[in-house]
Design a protein around this motif. Structure first.
Motif, PDB file in Angstrom:
ATOM      1  N   ASN A   1       0.805  -1.219   0.000  1.00 32.90           N
ATOM      2  CA  ASN A   1       0.000   0.000   0.000  1.00 32.90           C
ATOM      3  C   ASN A   1       0.839   1.271   0.000  1.00 32.90           C
ATOM      4  OD1 ASN A   1      -2.713  -1.124   0.084  1.00 32.90           O
ATOM      5  ND2 ASN A   1      -2.052  -1.972   2.045  1.00 32.90           N
TER       6      ASN A   1
ATOM      7  N   ARG B   1     -10.212  -8.196  -2.609  1.00 31.49           N
ATOM      8  CA  ARG B   1     -10.039  -6.754  -2.655  1.00 31.49           C
ATOM      9  C   ARG B   1     -11.402  -6.063  -2.784  1.00 31.49           C
ATOM     10  NH1 ARG B   1      -7.315  -3.493  -0.259  1.00 31.49           N
ATOM     11  NH2 ARG B   1      -7.147  -1.498  -1.233  1.00 31.49           N
TER      12      ARG B   1
ATOM     13  N   THR C   1     -13.055  -3.077  -0.435  1.00 29.64           N
ATOM     14  CA  THR C   1     -13.318  -1.725  -0.967  1.00 29.64           C
ATOM     15  C   THR C   1     -14.785  -1.471  -1.300  1.00 29.64           C
ATOM     16  OG1 THR C   1     -12.828  -2.461  -3.216  1.00 29.64           O
ATOM     17  CG2 THR C   1     -11.005  -1.531  -1.937  1.00 29.64           C
ATOM     18  N   ARG C   2     -15.530  -2.555  -1.486  1.00 24.75           N
ATOM     19  CA  ARG C   2     -16.949  -2.470  -1.821  1.00 24.75           C
ATOM     20  C   ARG C   2     -17.253  -1.225  -2.568  1.00 24.75           C
ATOM     21  NH1 ARG C   2     -21.674  -5.532   1.026  1.00 24.75           N
ATOM     22  NH2 ARG C   2     -20.316  -7.127   1.754  1.00 24.75           N
TER      23      ARG C   2
END
Length: 67
Positions: free
Chosen positions: A32, A62, A66-67
């Motif tokens: 990240n 992922r 993060t939806r």
């Protein structure tokens, strides 16, 4: 005779951490780009292990985050 296809698991962050000898958090920070307080040696070592094991993020996992 059983199916001769070999099923290989995709490496995880945990796999990378174990191989590199660092914490899962350290691997996550590298992935990240949270590397401000990380030594250059650690960063390079973790990146090398990521490349060696051909790590690719799991897009389904992922998407759940993060939806």
């Amino acid at each position: 005779m059983a199916n001769s296809k070999r099923i290989t698991k995709q490496p995880t962050i945990k796999t990378i951490a174990m191989e590199a000898g660092v914490s899962i958090s350290t691997v996550s920070n590298v992935l990240n780009s949270n590397i401000e307080e990380m030594s250059e040696d650690t960063l390079i070592h973790v990146q090398e292990v990521i490349q060696k094991l051909k790590y690719r993020p799991n897009q389904i996992a992922r998407g759940l985050v993060t939806r």
